[in-house]
Design a protein around this motif. Structure first.
Motif, PDB file in Angstrom:
ATOM      1  N   LYS A  47     -58.899  67.783  41.780  1.00 32.05           N
ATOM      2  CA  LYS A  47     -57.566  67.998  42.345  1.00 32.05           C
ATOM      3  C   LYS A  47     -56.533  66.967  41.870  1.00 32.05           C
ATOM      4  O   LYS A  47     -55.354  67.244  41.862  1.00 32.05           O
ATOM      5  CB  LYS A  47     -57.657  67.999  43.876  1.00 32.05           C
ATOM      6  CG  LYS A  47     -58.399  69.234  44.392  1.00 32.05           C
ATOM      7  CD  LYS A  47     -58.648  69.210  45.874  1.00 32.05           C
ATOM      8  CE  LYS A  47     -59.897  68.484  46.264  1.00 32.05           C
ATOM      9  NZ  LYS A  47     -61.164  69.104  45.865  1.00 32.05           N
ATOM     10  N   ALA A  48     -56.978  65.771  41.507  1.00 32.41           N
ATOM     11  CA  ALA A  48     -56.006  64.729  41.164  1.00 32.41           C
ATOM     12  C   ALA A  48     -56.196  64.160  39.759  1.00 32.41           C
ATOM     13  O   ALA A  48     -55.226  63.966  39.039  1.00 32.41           O
ATOM     14  CB  ALA A  48     -56.084  63.607  42.204  1.00 32.41           C
ATOM     15  N   ILE A  49     -57.449  63.908  39.355  1.00 35.60           N
ATOM     16  CA  ILE A  49     -57.646  63.278  38.037  1.00 35.60           C
ATOM     17  C   ILE A  49     -57.554  64.340  36.937  1.00 35.60           C
ATOM     18  O   ILE A  49     -56.837  64.170  35.949  1.00 35.60           O
ATOM     19  CB  ILE A  49     -58.986  62.514  37.991  1.00 35.60           C
ATOM     20  CG1 ILE A  49     -59.027  61.461  39.109  1.00 35.60           C
ATOM     21  CG2 ILE A  49     -59.171  61.844  36.625  1.00 35.60           C
ATOM     22  CD1 ILE A  49     -60.354  60.751  39.281  1.00 35.60           C
ATOM     23  N   MET A  50     -58.240  65.456  37.121  1.00 34.36           N
ATOM     24  CA  MET A  50     -58.176  66.517  36.102  1.00 34.36           C
ATOM     25  C   MET A  50     -56.750  67.018  35.914  1.00 34.36           C
ATOM     26  O   MET A  50     -56.327  67.315  34.795  1.00 34.36           O
ATOM     27  CB  MET A  50     -59.083  67.683  36.517  1.00 34.36           C
ATOM     28  CG  MET A  50     -59.089  68.821  35.517  1.00 34.36           C
ATOM     29  SD  MET A  50     -60.013  70.266  36.097  1.00 34.36           S
ATOM     30  CE  MET A  50     -58.788  71.101  37.097  1.00 34.36           C
ATOM     31  N   THR A  51     -56.005  67.091  37.010  1.00 30.09           N
ATOM     32  CA  THR A  51     -54.644  67.630  36.922  1.00 30.09           C
ATOM     33  C   THR A  51     -53.636  66.578  36.466  1.00 30.09           C
ATOM     34  O   THR A  51     -52.470  66.892  36.267  1.00 30.09           O
ATOM     35  CB  THR A  51     -54.185  68.155  38.300  1.00 30.09           C
ATOM     36  OG1 THR A  51     -54.330  67.083  39.246  1.00 30.09           O
ATOM     37  CG2 THR A  51     -55.010  69.336  38.755  1.00 30.09           C
ATOM     38  N   GLY A 168     -66.037  75.511  41.229  1.00 25.61           N
ATOM     39  CA  GLY A 168     -65.580  76.509  40.261  1.00 25.61           C
ATOM     40  C   GLY A 168     -64.325  77.225  40.751  1.00 25.61           C
ATOM     41  O   GLY A 168     -63.395  77.469  39.983  1.00 25.61           O
ATOM     42  N   SER A 169     -64.300  77.550  42.032  1.00 28.09           N
ATOM     43  CA  SER A 169     -63.139  78.261  42.597  1.00 28.09           C
ATOM     44  C   SER A 169     -61.895  77.386  42.544  1.00 28.09           C
ATOM     45  O   SER A 169     -60.798  77.859  42.217  1.00 28.09           O
ATOM     46  CB  SER A 169     -63.404  78.647  44.052  1.00 28.09           C
ATOM     47  OG  SER A 169     -64.437  79.599  44.115  1.00 28.09           O
ATOM     48  N   GLU A 170     -62.073  76.099  42.870  1.00 31.98           N
ATOM     49  CA  GLU A 170     -60.922  75.191  42.814  1.00 31.98           C
ATOM     50  C   GLU A 170     -60.451  74.998  41.380  1.00 31.98           C
ATOM     51  O   GLU A 170     -59.255  74.965  41.114  1.00 31.98           O
ATOM     52  CB  GLU A 170     -61.294  73.833  43.412  1.00 31.98           C
ATOM     53  CG  GLU A 170     -61.269  73.824  44.918  1.00 31.98           C
ATOM     54  CD  GLU A 170     -61.369  72.410  45.493  1.00 31.98           C
ATOM     55  OE1 GLU A 170     -61.002  72.237  46.653  1.00 31.98           O
ATOM     56  OE2 GLU A 170     -61.816  71.481  44.776  1.00 31.98           O
ATOM     57  N   ALA A 171     -61.398  74.873  40.450  1.00 31.49           N
ATOM     58  CA  ALA A 171     -61.012  74.682  39.046  1.00 31.49           C
ATOM     59  C   ALA A 171     -60.241  75.894  38.545  1.00 31.49           C
ATOM     60  O   ALA A 171     -59.203  75.762  37.886  1.00 31.49           O
ATOM     61  CB  ALA A 171     -62.253  74.435  38.188  1.00 31.49           C
ATOM     62  N   ALA A 172     -60.733  77.103  38.882  1.00 35.48           N
ATOM     63  CA  ALA A 172     -60.042  78.329  38.456  1.00 35.48           C
ATOM     64  C   ALA A 172     -58.616  78.343  39.021  1.00 35.48           C
ATOM     65  O   ALA A 172     -57.656  78.701  38.336  1.00 35.48           O
ATOM     66  CB  ALA A 172     -60.818  79.550  38.923  1.00 35.48           C
ATOM     67  N   THR A 173     -58.489  77.926  40.270  1.00 35.20           N
ATOM     68  CA  THR A 173     -57.174  77.899  40.919  1.00 35.20           C
ATOM     69  C   THR A 173     -56.241  76.914  40.220  1.00 35.20           C
ATOM     70  O   THR A 173     -55.121  77.261  39.814  1.00 35.20           O
ATOM     71  CB  THR A 173     -57.339  77.463  42.397  1.00 35.20           C
ATOM     72  OG1 THR A 173     -58.183  78.406  43.047  1.00 35.20           O
ATOM     73  CG2 THR A 173     -56.001  77.362  43.102  1.00 35.20           C
ATOM     74  N   LEU A 174     -56.703  75.675  40.077  1.00 33.22           N
ATOM     75  CA  LEU A 174     -55.846  74.609  39.546  1.00 33.22           C
ATOM     76  C   LEU A 174     -55.423  74.918  38.106  1.00 33.22           C
ATOM     77  O   LEU A 174     -54.275  74.690  37.730  1.00 33.22           O
ATOM     78  CB  LEU A 174     -56.586  73.266  39.609  1.00 33.22           C
ATOM     79  CG  LEU A 174     -56.839  72.744  41.030  1.00 33.22           C
ATOM     80  CD1 LEU A 174     -57.960  71.701  41.033  1.00 33.22           C
ATOM     81  CD2 LEU A 174     -55.559  72.154  41.618  1.00 33.22           C
ATOM     82  N   TRP A 345     -64.486  70.804  56.415  1.00 25.85           N
ATOM     83  CA  TRP A 345     -64.254  70.803  54.970  1.00 25.85           C
ATOM     84  C   TRP A 345     -63.218  71.870  54.666  1.00 25.85           C
ATOM     85  O   TRP A 345     -62.993  72.779  55.484  1.00 25.85           O
ATOM     86  CB  TRP A 345     -65.543  71.065  54.177  1.00 25.85           C
ATOM     87  CG  TRP A 345     -66.197  72.364  54.517  1.00 25.85           C
ATOM     88  CD1 TRP A 345     -67.160  72.561  55.464  1.00 25.85           C
ATOM     89  CD2 TRP A 345     -65.899  73.664  53.955  1.00 25.85           C
ATOM     90  NE1 TRP A 345     -67.481  73.890  55.522  1.00 25.85           N
ATOM     91  CE2 TRP A 345     -66.733  74.592  54.600  1.00 25.85           C
ATOM     92  CE3 TRP A 345     -65.027  74.119  52.973  1.00 25.85           C
ATOM     93  CZ2 TRP A 345     -66.701  75.951  54.301  1.00 25.85           C
ATOM     94  CZ3 TRP A 345     -65.006  75.473  52.664  1.00 25.85           C
ATOM     95  CH2 TRP A 345     -65.841  76.372  53.338  1.00 25.85           C
ATOM     96  N   SER A 346     -62.588  71.764  53.508  1.00 25.38           N
ATOM     97  CA  SER A 346     -61.609  72.795  53.151  1.00 25.38           C
ATOM     98  C   SER A 346     -61.421  72.855  51.647  1.00 25.38           C
ATOM     99  O   SER A 346     -61.753  71.911  50.934  1.00 25.38           O
ATOM    100  CB  SER A 346     -60.262  72.522  53.830  1.00 25.38           C
ATOM    101  OG  SER A 346     -59.687  71.365  53.270  1.00 25.38           O
ATOM    102  N   ALA A 347     -60.914  73.972  51.189  1.00 29.02           N
ATOM    103  CA  ALA A 347     -60.602  74.134  49.766  1.00 29.02           C
ATOM    104  C   ALA A 347     -59.391  75.064  49.671  1.00 29.02           C
ATOM    105  O   ALA A 347     -59.277  76.015  50.443  1.00 29.02           O
ATOM    106  CB  ALA A 347     -61.789  74.748  49.027  1.00 29.02           C
TER     107      ALA A 347
END
Ligand SMILES: Cc1cc2nc3c(=O)[nH]c(=O)nc-3n(C[C@H](O)[C@H](O)[C@H](O)COP(=O)(O)OP(=O)(O)OC[C@H]3O[C@@H](n4cnc5c(N)ncnc54)[C@H](O)[C@@H]3O)c2cc1C
Length: 406
Positions: A47-51, A168-174, A345-347
């Motif tokens: 969420k922060a480093i990859m982006t 995977g879902s978060e990566a696809a989103t971001l 937890w949340s995503a």
């Protein structure tokens, strides 16, 4: 000098355990932060480093070394000798630990919180992709930087994400929000059913399908043609050929189990987080292996009913609980009772908030509490609610989560 209480692992569970022991005045303490000293909030990796929102240095500085204990960049490799199965909790015999540096130390007690590492793939053709920085997992700072380096200052790259769990879902989103063309691949239909239940998993599959190219019911079988910087081709089990500049593997994680405690599936723990058969050692976080029937029958570690939990807040809660058990076993505080995984937890997935409290135990049945917003409760074999999950369920989820805590 007395042998130290050793905490192995600098992540969510290890740091929370160290803080709890420090606050209770337990001394001396030795914290092994891991082989590379990568002490970070892992939730920031995607969420922060990859982006590119924050640098790896900034992420690391957010979790500075704790005062009042010795912290080393080193790993726990072997625990010796094996404790007799009948050893009493808090047994006085020191443990001998071998570290990654080769040093051997005696420990008065041990708390293992060594987390997990991502599953990789070895499909034909993977090696040139990995060498070119175009095939990666998404677990560490290095992984995040691989993605960032390849995609920085670019839009419209073709990214294939294999695995549609939370990472995977978060990566696809971001990555789709950053303007890239994402293909999301998962072998099951709908993906995530075991963790989320059929209703929520189906709703999520639909949300993905509206936002990215989804290939559910197929798996990555081959990577081919990597001509320089041009896109290569990812081949799926249904025969489709997807052009991709980057492939991200999000196939879950394997526990990091030091030799001498536990096995490949994790470190089996009892309901206080003591290692089964070695009650003088504790384990917490993504490495800890629970047994579904523990609250009633316990002791089934054949893998069918065993489960690990891999969420940040839960790992912290386990770290605190294991430290409290350790203090209890040394006569320093009351019994913390059985551990119940109730942490939130949340995503964020394509603008929707998927969130929950607790963990769906193996065999727990889903009960729809509300269709809109979608709120699903999971009820275990004894009829007790063990988890509640919601999609954009906000306050309704929070209220229900509170009732779960009893
Ligand atoms: C990309 C990504 C995003 C995520 N996002 C979320 C999220 O948004 N919300 C959420 O709830 N969860 C999220 N998670 C999951 C969450 O990060 C993990 O559940 C949590 O970090 C587990 O905590 P842990 O302490 O068990 O392991 P970790 O936090 O991974 O820490 C393990 C530590 O042990 C060290 N170590 C490893 N081997 C040894 C050894 N032999 N000796 C000593 N130390 C060792 C490691 O270096 C590390 O410091 C995410 C995970 C990933 C990969």
């Amino acid at each position: 000098m007395d042998s130290p209480i050793v905490i192995a692992g600098g992540g969510a569970a290890g740091r929370a355990a160290a803080q709890t022991l420090l606050a209770a005045g337990a001394q001396p303490l030795l914290h092994l932060a891991g082989p590379d000293g990568e002490v970070l909030d892992r939730t920031l990796v995607d969420k922060a480093i990859m982006t590119g929102r924050i640098t790896p240095e900034r992420a690391q500085s957010m979790r500075p070394p704790l005062d009042g204990l010795e912290t080393r960049t080193d790993s726990l490799v072997t625990v010796d000798p094996p404790s007799p199965a009948e050893a009493a909790p808090g047994a006085a015999d020191p443990l001998r630990l071998t570290l990654g540096s080769g040093e051997e130390i005696d420990a008065a007690a041990l708390l293992v919180a060594t987390g997990s590492s991502p599953r990789t793939v070895d499909v034909p053709g993977h090696a040139p992709w990995a060498r070119a920085g175009r095939l990666t997992t998404l677990h560490s700072v290095a992984d995040a930087m691989t993605v960032r380096t390849l995609l920085a200052d670019r839009t419209g790259a073709r990214v294939l994400v294999s695995g549609a769990g939370l990472v995977g879902s978060e990566a696809a989103t971001l990555l789709s929000e950053a303007g890239h063309t994402v293909t999301l691949v998962a072998p099951s239909t709908p993906p995530g059913e075991a963790a989320l239940g059929r209703t929520l998993a189906s709703r999520l599959a639909q949300i993905h399908a509206e936002a990215v190219d989804t290939r559910f019911g197929a798996r990555l079988v081959r990577l081919e043609e990597l001509p320089g910087s041009a896109p290569g081709v990812a081949v799926l089990s249904d025969g489709s050929r997807i052009e991709a500049d980057l492939v991200i593997i999000a196939h879950g994680a394997r526990p990091h189990v030091p030799q001498g405690v536990g096995g490949e599936a994790g470190i089996p723990v009892d309901d206080r987080l003591r290692v089964r058969g070695r009650p003088d050692i504790l384990a917490a976080g993504a490495v800890a292996l629970f047994t579904a029937g523990d609250r009633r029958t316990a002791h089934d570690t054949d893998g069918r009913t065993a489960y690990r939990i891999d969420h940040w807040d839960d790992a912290e809660a386990q770290g605190v609980h294991a430290a409290r058990t350790l203090l209890h076993d040394r006569g320093l505080r009351e019994d913390p009772g059985a551990y119940r995984p109730l942490a939130p937890w949340s995503a964020r997935i394509h603008g929707r908030q998927l969130a929950g409290f607790g963990h769906r135990l193996p065999g727990a049945q889903e009960r729809i509490v509300s269709e809109d917003p979608l709120l699903v409760e999971f009820v275990d074999e004894a009829g007790d609610a063990c988890a509640v999950l919601g999609l954009d369920a906000g306050r309704m989820l929070r209220d229900h989560g509170r009732s779960l805590r009893g």
